[in-house]
Design a protein around this motif. Structure first.
Motif, PDB file in Angstrom:
ATOM      1  N   LYS A 207       0.831  -1.205   0.000  1.00  0.00           N
ATOM      2  CA  LYS A 207       0.000   0.000   0.000  1.00  0.00           C
ATOM      3  C   LYS A 207       0.870   1.261   0.000  1.00  0.00           C
ATOM      4  CE  LYS A 207      -3.535  -2.362   2.752  1.00  0.00           C
ATOM      5  NZ  LYS A 207      -2.693  -3.501   3.184  1.00  0.00           N
ATOM      6  N   VAL A 228      -5.818  -1.657  -3.611  1.00  0.00           N
ATOM      7  CA  VAL A 228      -6.602  -0.460  -3.901  1.00  0.00           C
ATOM      8  C   VAL A 228      -7.999  -0.623  -3.322  1.00  0.00           C
ATOM      9  CG1 VAL A 228      -5.298   0.124  -5.978  1.00  0.00           C
ATOM     10  CG2 VAL A 228      -7.314  -1.341  -6.184  1.00  0.00           C
ATOM     11  N   ASP A 231     -11.249   5.775  -2.364  1.00  0.00           N
ATOM     12  CA  ASP A 231     -10.422   6.724  -1.624  1.00  0.00           C
ATOM     13  C   ASP A 231     -11.031   7.091  -0.275  1.00  0.00           C
ATOM     14  OD1 ASP A 231      -7.962   8.424  -1.763  1.00  0.00           O
ATOM     15  OD2 ASP A 231      -9.448  10.016  -1.478  1.00  0.00           O
ATOM     16  N   VAL A 244      -4.402   6.162  -2.749  1.00  0.00           N
ATOM     17  CA  VAL A 244      -4.776   5.165  -3.753  1.00  0.00           C
ATOM     18  C   VAL A 244      -4.426   5.655  -5.149  1.00  0.00           C
ATOM     19  CG1 VAL A 244      -6.714   3.945  -4.804  1.00  0.00           C
ATOM     20  CG2 VAL A 244      -6.555   4.122  -2.306  1.00  0.00           C
ATOM     21  N   ARG A 247      -0.841   4.959  -5.877  1.00  0.00           N
ATOM     22  CA  ARG A 247      -0.585   3.537  -6.149  1.00  0.00           C
ATOM     23  C   ARG A 247      -0.957   3.187  -7.587  1.00  0.00           C
ATOM     24  NH1 ARG A 247      -3.907   1.163  -0.944  1.00  0.00           N
ATOM     25  NH2 ARG A 247      -3.555   3.005   0.356  1.00  0.00           N
ATOM     26  N   ILE A 248      -2.122   3.670  -8.019  1.00  0.00           N
ATOM     27  CA  ILE A 248      -2.566   3.388  -9.383  1.00  0.00           C
ATOM     28  C   ILE A 248      -1.614   4.016 -10.394  1.00  0.00           C
ATOM     29  CG2 ILE A 248      -4.421   3.778 -11.052  1.00  0.00           C
ATOM     30  CD1 ILE A 248      -6.384   3.687  -8.644  1.00  0.00           C
ATOM     31  N   LEU A 263      -3.433  -6.358  -8.924  1.00  0.00           N
ATOM     32  CA  LEU A 263      -4.196  -5.474  -8.060  1.00  0.00           C
ATOM     33  C   LEU A 263      -4.912  -6.298  -6.999  1.00  0.00           C
ATOM     34  CD1 LEU A 263      -5.778  -3.278 -10.865  1.00  0.00           C
ATOM     35  CD2 LEU A 263      -3.892  -2.611  -9.362  1.00  0.00           C
ATOM     36  N   LEU A 281     -13.965   3.584  -8.773  1.00  0.00           N
ATOM     37  CA  LEU A 281     -12.573   3.120  -8.726  1.00  0.00           C
ATOM     38  C   LEU A 281     -12.249   2.255  -9.942  1.00  0.00           C
ATOM     39  CD1 LEU A 281      -9.851   2.744  -7.301  1.00  0.00           C
ATOM     40  CD2 LEU A 281     -10.874   0.855  -6.019  1.00  0.00           C
TER      41      LEU A 281
END
Length: 374
Positions: A207, A228, A231, A244, A247-248, A263, A281
């Motif tokens: 994370k 993920v 948010d 998040v 991370r993406i 993921l 998301l």
């Protein structure tokens, strides 16, 4: 006149010359509890060099630090302990155990504990309060064990949900390897090991975005699973993690650097509006990720698991999280694979939620294969 301790005998100048002190918001280490053998090892010296201002306290065992283990008073200092404390130890039991869900095998941990503080994390249930990072310094024994284990297995005979061709080893079950890599080179050593093993892959969930890992050469043999969630959930529950969106955004870069990127849709927390937020998301993933990243991606769907003891701990430092995590109206007690008594969504609730989320994935991210859901 007292005899000098082991720590007085360490060649600080030599060790510190080899490393740059860590400057990171997650780790502002003031105290390192260390077993003598761990501190004297090359890996131990590396950690001490990265935190040259830290006080070093000798302990007989990394499991026997009274200030940490079983000290309920640390609940009030939960985040501070994670920020300011490290432990160095020698791993005594080096063994690999079978898994079969996310990975075929759980590798012996090169570290445990975490500097982050996710409210649902299971690790504190097993190792007392706060649970900062413990680094195991005998990494060469761990990597030698893994090399032997992979060689003994030989080629994978048939595809499974873990991977179509490689044996998958989870190397980060009890922590987050992205953060561990800041503390020592244990993670770098594991990535280098699996880069040389054509029949196996390392795997870990994270994370936290550590771009220093982009400098390594995984050669497609390390799978990073970016966790993920919507948010709003992450801001409440994923304390001290990368956002998040970050991370993406990092996924494409890690694929370009030679990592396999999957993921983790994890944890799925059922609350009012969860379906709309997961829809958003999934649409974000489809909009942001490059075609090359989407083509190699797969996902795990992991419904929230909680625990009554952790619930009580959380009430002492983050009670707001428990409004989302502790739902007796939707949950039931279940025994986990490792024998822990956990609280999970009732079977009927979970079944319906997994089916709904699979439907949302099929509609909004049809490129995303679900490897497993539980």
């Amino acid at each position: 006149m007292s005899q000098p301790s082991l720590f007085d005998e360490l060649d600080d100048a030599e060790a510190r010359a080899a490393e740059t002190p860590v400057e990171n918001r997650l780790l502002q280490v003031r105290r390192i509890y260390a077993e003598p053998a761990a501190a004297a090892s090359p890996r131990g010296r590396q950690v001490l060099a990265r935190f040259p201002a830290a006080e070093v306290v000798e302990v007989a065992s990394h499991w026997g630090v009274p200030e940490l283990h079983g000290n309920a008073g640390n609940v009030e200092r939960w985040v501070r302990v994670k920020t300011e404390t490290l432990v160095l130890g020698v791993k005594k039991s080096i063994a690999t155990r079978e898994n079969g869900r996310s990975a075929n095998w759980i590798a012996p941990s090169a570290a445990n504990g975490c500097a982050m503080a996710c409210a649902y994390c299971y690790v504190p249930r097993r190792k007392g309060y706060a649970n900062p990072i413990t680094v195991f310094t005998n990494i060469e024994q761990i990597t030698a064990h893994l090399r032997r284990h992979v060689a003994k297995l030989g080629p994978k005979p048939e595809p499974d949900q873990c991977d179509p061709a490689a044996w998958v080893y989870d190397v980060g079950e009890n922590g987050d390897c992205s953060v561990d890599a800041v503390v020592s080179d244990n993670v770098a050593d594991l990535v280098a090991l699996f880069a040389e093993l054509p029949t196996a892959k390392a795997s870990f969930a994270t994370k936290w975005v550590n771009r220093q890992l982009l400098d390594l050469d995984p050669r497609g043999r390390t799978r990073i699973r970016f966790s993920v969630m919507p948010d709003d959930d992450a801001r409440l529950l994923d304390v001290r993690t990368s956002r998040v969106a970050e991370r993406i955004a990092a996924a494409d870069d890690f694929v370009a650097a030679g990592y396999e990127v999957h993921l983790n849709l994890s944890p799925v927390v059922l609350r009012e509006g969860w379906e709309a937020d997961w829809t958003a998301l999934l649409q974000q993933l489809s909009d942001v990720l490059d075609p090359a990243t989407r083509a190699q991606a797969a996902a795990e769907v992991i419904m929230l698991t909680h625990n009554e003891a952790l619930h009580e701990v959380n009430l002492g430092w983050h009670p707001q999280a428990e409004a989302a995590l502790w739902r007796p109206d939707l949950q039931e007690v279940k025994t986990s694979q490792n024998g822990q008594l956990n609280v999970r969504y009732r079977a009927d609730v979970k079944r319906a939620a997994v089916a709904r989320l699979r439907g949302l994935i099929a509609q909004h991210a049809p490129w995303l294969t679900v490897r497993y859901a539980f």
